[in-house]
Write an enzyme that holds these catalytic residues in place. Structure first.
Site, PDB file in Angstrom:
ATOM      1  N   ARG A 170      41.085  21.137  41.220  1.00  0.00           N
ATOM      2  CA  ARG A 170      42.104  22.069  40.717  1.00  0.00           C
ATOM      3  C   ARG A 170      43.501  21.549  41.035  1.00  0.00           C
ATOM      4  NH1 ARG A 170      38.659  25.776  43.516  1.00  0.00           N
ATOM      5  NH2 ARG A 170      37.087  26.565  42.083  1.00  0.00           N
ATOM      6  N   SER A 184      43.920  34.017  42.646  1.00  0.00           N
ATOM      7  CA  SER A 184      42.879  33.324  41.889  1.00  0.00           C
ATOM      8  C   SER A 184      42.781  31.883  42.350  1.00  0.00           C
ATOM      9  CB  SER A 184      43.191  33.362  40.384  1.00  0.00           C
ATOM     10  OG  SER A 184      44.348  32.587  40.107  1.00  0.00           O
ATOM     11  N   LYS A 185      41.590  31.330  42.216  1.00  0.00           N
ATOM     12  CA  LYS A 185      41.365  29.957  42.667  1.00  0.00           C
ATOM     13  C   LYS A 185      42.111  28.942  41.812  1.00  0.00           C
ATOM     14  CE  LYS A 185      36.925  29.922  40.200  1.00  0.00           C
ATOM     15  NZ  LYS A 185      35.463  29.935  40.374  1.00  0.00           N
ATOM     16  N   ARG A 186      42.568  29.340  40.624  1.00  0.00           N
ATOM     17  CA  ARG A 186      43.346  28.420  39.795  1.00  0.00           C
ATOM     18  C   ARG A 186      44.702  28.122  40.426  1.00  0.00           C
ATOM     19  NH1 ARG A 186      44.734  30.640  34.529  1.00  0.00           N
ATOM     20  NH2 ARG A 186      45.821  28.673  34.297  1.00  0.00           N
ATOM     21  N   ASN A 203      45.517  29.133  43.917  1.00  0.00           N
ATOM     22  CA  ASN A 203      45.442  29.106  45.376  1.00  0.00           C
ATOM     23  C   ASN A 203      44.007  28.806  45.782  1.00  0.00           C
ATOM     24  OD1 ASN A 203      47.612  29.491  47.197  1.00  0.00           O
ATOM     25  ND2 ASN A 203      47.860  31.596  46.524  1.00  0.00           N
TER      26      ASN A 203
END
Length: 497
Positions: A468, A252-254, A256
């Site tokens: 992020r 997930s972009k959270r 990586n």
């Protein structure tokens, strides 16, 4: 039989490394069997699909070295290759299913369906469609159609028994029909759902092997039943394992950076990224870690795919990228790569208007713009300490800014500024104080030139990745905290109204 595989991304966001991973394995399988690899754009979600996202998908896959025989940009005998351009096709197949008794009209409103699910949950049942549309008589259906009542078309499914899915990697998978919902095939606006469009397009395009992520296993019974209803031969199914974060959670972009364009912008070599994706659950016969696309295609055997969730580890990717830089590029080639990547004239002409007014010597240029040629910045809490807002408020602000910028459909300076200015007003924070932590997240300092210009130059993928990263400086946001933040964020728009 000529093997034909496909990748069918949805142009609704940043081009994902998971898309590239699935595309790579489809291409290698097709090439190994002397077949064709097709790219199809599944853009039935007209509210979220954008031409910019489609172009980013095409550009990023080509940057990696992935190539397709048919697609929206190259044409082919089975076009068009955008679902939005095939709208006239799907309704006739939905009508055919209704005529054969395999699908039916459902006139239930969204409110009625919400109430149905609440009642099911209250009884401890898994929420699913209860078949109420099947209880209408033919006369009632015709009366509602004549009255112009809105409807969707749903597929009929067995209530008992088991669907057996023959998977190329996993063998037989059994799913009870009682666990499968009566899928909507045609929405109230006449648009097909993914499930109908996917099956119809795969058949009409002659797809012989559907190689996709394991998240689609639960949809396989619906797809196989549609093939049966139409009297078509189903393609061979193969469900690849999902990419995982180092903590084994779904990538997930959270946790990586997941956008292909992030890795391009951060200075990774396309050969190295593709090499790393090729190692996701698969290995060369001689187990070597570094190999080219040609090597992979020549040695590809899909049965060597391991079902354990492959770990996408950025540190391991960086190590592999370093091997490629040191072992495959001489100094002249490295100079060319650097020039192509960031030090080219077009890039300089974009950056200089923002840097020139702050320069007294040519030596001022590189320190001033170094953040534009970096990946993640070496930030700590100390970088945010001198800002006026408390640390907790800065973290919340960065999260809200990220959500607001993720919703932007057009990445332009004025759009970015208007979005952030509106958010600052909703949060009742002076714009200067509001932008300070964003400046640091993006450029590492508040002394840089306009943060809106910086984000425009960096692009959406890198800008969002840095926000992020900054949010996680204080520790990863837990699920409970995230839910609380989401509730507060959603309330901002309501209070502004």
């Amino acid at each position: 039989m000529t093997v034909r595989t496909r990748i069918a991304p949805s142009p609704t966001g940043d081009p994902h490394v998971g898309t590239a991973y699935i595309a790579l394995f489809n291409q290698c399988f097709a090439r190994q069997h002397g077949g064709q690899f097709i790219l199809r754009i599944e853009d039935t979600d007209q509210t979220r699909s954008t031409p910019e996202s489609e172009q980013a998908i095409l550009d990023s896959l080509r940057w990696l070295g992935i190539d397709w025989d048919e697609g929206p940009d190259v044409g082919g005998e089975h076009g068009p290759y955008r679902q939005s351009e095939r709208m006239g096709i799907y309704k006739q197949y939905a009508d055919e299913l209704i005529e054969k008794g395999h699908a039916f009209y459902c006139f239930a409103t969204s409110e009625e369906l919400d109430e149905m699910r609440r009642e099911q949950q209250a009884r401890g049942e898994t929420p699913k469609y209860d078949g109420r549309g099947l209880k209408l008589s033919e006369a009632e259906v015709q009366a509602k159609l004549a009255a112009g009542e809105p409807y969707v078309v749903r597929m009929k499914l067995p209530e008992e028994g088991v669907c057996v899915i023959d998977d190329m990697l996993r063998g037989n998978i059994e799913i009870e029909w009682s666990q499968v919902d009566m899928q909507v095939l045609l929405k109230a606006d006449g648009m097909p759902t993914y499930h109908l469009a996917n099956v119809v397009d795969d058949h009409l395009m002659g797809i012989t092997h559907v190689i996709r992520g394991e998240e689609w296993i639960n949809s396989a019974p619906k797809h196989l039943k549609l093939y049966e209803y139409f009297g078509w031969e189903a393609p061979v199914l193969c469900h690849l394992p999902l990419l995982r974060n180092p903590d084994k959670s779904k990538l997930s972009k959270r946790k990586n950076p997941t956008s292909i364009l992030y890795y391009q912008r951060a200075g990774y070599l396309p050969e190295a990224v593709l090499n790393y994706l090729g190692r996701m659950g698969w290995s060369m016969p001689d187990e070597r870690e570094k190999f080219t696309l040609a090597d992979m295609q020549a040695n590809f055997d899909i049965t060597r795919v391991s079902l354990g969730g492959p770990i996408f580890d950025v540190e391991k990717l960086s190590w592999l990228n370093g091997l490629w830089i040191r072992e495959d590029l001489n100094t002249e080639q490295l100079a060319d790569r650097l020039s192509e990547w960031a030090l080219n004239r077009d890039n300089l002409l974009k950056v200089l208007p923002h840097a020139q007014s702050r320069m007294e010597t040519l030596g001022d240029f590189m320190p001033l713009v170094a953040f534009l040629a970096s990946g993640q910045l070496p930030l700590t809490e100390a970088h945010f300490a001198e800002n006026r807002l408390p640390m907790d408020e800065q973290k919340q602000l960065l999260q809200f800014a990220l959500w607001r910028l993720e919703a932007l459909r057009v990445w332009e300076r004025d759009e970015i500024f208007n979005a952030l200015k509106e958010l600052a007003g909703q949060m009742d924070i002076k714009l200067k104080d509001f932008l300070a932590p964003i400046f640091i997240a993006i450029a590492g300092t508040t002394a840089s030139f306009s943060v809106m210009d910086s984000m425009t130059l960096l692009g959406p993928d890198m800008s969002r990745a840095r926000l992020r990263q900054a949010i996680n400086i204080w520790g990863e946001v837990g699920k409970k905290q995230l839910k609380k933040l989401e509730k507060t964020y959603q309330g901002l728009g309501q209070s502004a109204d």
